[in-house]
Design an enzyme around this catalytic site. Sequence first.
Site, PDB file in Angstrom:
ATOM      1  N   ASP A  51       0.871  -1.182   0.000  1.00 36.90           N
ATOM      2  CA  ASP A  51       0.000   0.000   0.000  1.00 36.90           C
ATOM      3  C   ASP A  51       0.902   1.225   0.000  1.00 36.90           C
ATOM      4  O   ASP A  51       2.060   1.134  -0.403  1.00 36.90           O
ATOM      5  CB  ASP A  51      -0.963  -0.031   1.187  1.00 36.90           C
ATOM      6  CG  ASP A  51      -2.286   0.670   0.880  1.00 36.90           C
ATOM      7  OD1 ASP A  51      -2.239   1.868   0.552  1.00 36.90           O
ATOM      8  OD2 ASP A  51      -3.336   0.027   0.958  1.00 36.90           O
ATOM      9  N   HIS A 104       1.610   1.888  -3.248  1.00 35.84           N
ATOM     10  CA  HIS A 104       0.667   2.769  -3.915  1.00 35.84           C
ATOM     11  C   HIS A 104       1.212   4.189  -4.011  1.00 35.84           C
ATOM     12  O   HIS A 104       0.448   5.141  -4.192  1.00 35.84           O
ATOM     13  CB  HIS A 104      -0.682   2.780  -3.195  1.00 35.84           C
ATOM     14  CG  HIS A 104      -1.420   1.487  -3.289  1.00 35.84           C
ATOM     15  ND1 HIS A 104      -2.634   1.261  -2.645  1.00 35.84           N
ATOM     16  CD2 HIS A 104      -1.139   0.333  -3.946  1.00 35.84           C
ATOM     17  CE1 HIS A 104      -3.042   0.032  -2.909  1.00 35.84           C
ATOM     18  NE2 HIS A 104      -2.155  -0.553  -3.691  1.00 35.84           N
TER      19      HIS A 104
END
Length: 434
Positions: free
Chosen positions: A244, A267
Site C-alpha cells: 500500500d 501505492h
Amino acid sequence: MKFLSLLLALPGTIAYLAWPGSVHLSPRPQIEASPKHQAIAHAKSTPRWKTCVVESGAVDDAPAILRAAKLCNYGGVVVFPKGKKYTIGTALDLTFLKHVDFDIQGFITFSDDVNYWNKNGFYLTFQNASTYWKFGGEDVNIYGGGTLDGNGQSWYDAYAKDIYILRPILLAIIGLKGGSVSNLKMRFSPQYYNMIMNSTDVIYSDIDIAGGSVSKNVAKNTDGWDTYRSDRITIQNSVVDNGDDCVSFKPNSTNILVQNLVCNGSHGISVGSLGQYNGTYDIVENVYVYNISMSNASDGARIKVWPGAPAAMSGDLQGGGGSGHVKNITYDLFYNNNNDYAIELTQCYGQNNRTLCDMYPSNLTISDIHFNNFWGTTSKKYDPKVGTLICSSPTVCGDIHAENITITAPSGKTPYYACANVDTKLLDIPCRAG
C-alpha cells in the site's frame, strides 16, 4: 550477581536495572535530517544514565517491558539484548515516557490471537485502525538494529473473511514530543507499519520494511508510514517493500519531510486520502518529498481527495463531503520504474462516476503543488497514458505545476497525461482531456 541491583519480578521473565558497562548498548543515535532540513531542527536528546534489561522467555513479555519502562523512565535505556526473542501478548501502553530510549537489539513479535487483539488492542478511531502497543511522551528514541515482527498472516486471512476486523498497526507513536525511530527491521504488519499521531518533532531513519502474505489472501493497507495530526516529522534513508502507500500524509499533517527512500510494490507517496469525513476540516501543508526511487507501484506521486458527496471504495472505506486544504506540496527528484502512473492527482477519490464527481465538487482545495524532476518508465497498464491530474472544479484546484518531467511509456509511444480542470500552461507535460 554483580550486575544486578534490582529485580522487578519473580523468577521467570524479569526486568532488571544493570550496572553501567555490564550490558552491551547500541550507539545512541544522533540523527539529523539530511540533505534537506526542517525549518526548525529536530531537538537534541538528553543524556541517559541508567540501563534496564528485559529478559525473555515468558508467554507474554509485555509485563516485563512495562516494568522496565517505568524503572528506566527519566533518563534510562531499556535494552532488549541481541539474540533474545520476545513475545507481546497483551496490549501495552507506553505513552507516559520521559527521556528514555528503547535499544531493541533482539527480536520482538506479537501473539496471533486475533480475537484478543480485536477486543483489546488500542482503537485509534481513524480508518478502523488499532495497535498492539503505543509509545508517547517526551524525548523517546527507539533503535538498536533488531526486528519488530507483526505476525500478520493471521490478520491477512481473517480480513479476507471479515473486512470490519480491527487489524493492529506494528508501531504506533501517539502523543510524542521529540524523539526518533531508527535502525530497525519491520516485518509482516497486519495493517500500517508505522502510525504517527498527535506528535511533533520526530525523525525516522534507516528503517527496513518488508512483508507480505504467503496465502491467497493479500496483505492489505500495509502502509509504510501514515502521519496524522502531526507536525515537523522527518522520514528518511529507508527501504520499503509493501502493498500500500509507501508514505501517506493523513489529515492535519504539516511540515513533513520525506527523503532518500526506496519503495517497491506500493501505492506511491500519497497526500491523503482527505475529505473523507463530512463536517471535518483536513489540512496537509508544507510537505517536501525528495530523492525517491519508486518501483512496481500503482502510483509514484499521488494526491487523493474525496468528492463533495458520499462515495465508497469498499465496505470499510467510504466517505466524502469533508472540507479543508492541501497547500505547498513538493515532489522533487523522483525516479519511476514500472509504476502504473508516475503522477496521480484526483479530487474524485472513491467515486468512479465522473459525472457525479463534477456535479458535487470536492469541498477541499488544492493549491501550490509542484512536481519537479521526474524520470523513468511506467508500466504497461495504461500505456501510453503515464499520469492523471483530475480536479473536480477549477475553483477548488489551482496553482499546480510540473517541471522537467521526462517519463516514458514502455511501448515507445508518445506519453500523455489525462488532465481536467487544471491550468495546462503551468504543466510541462503533454495533457489530453481526462
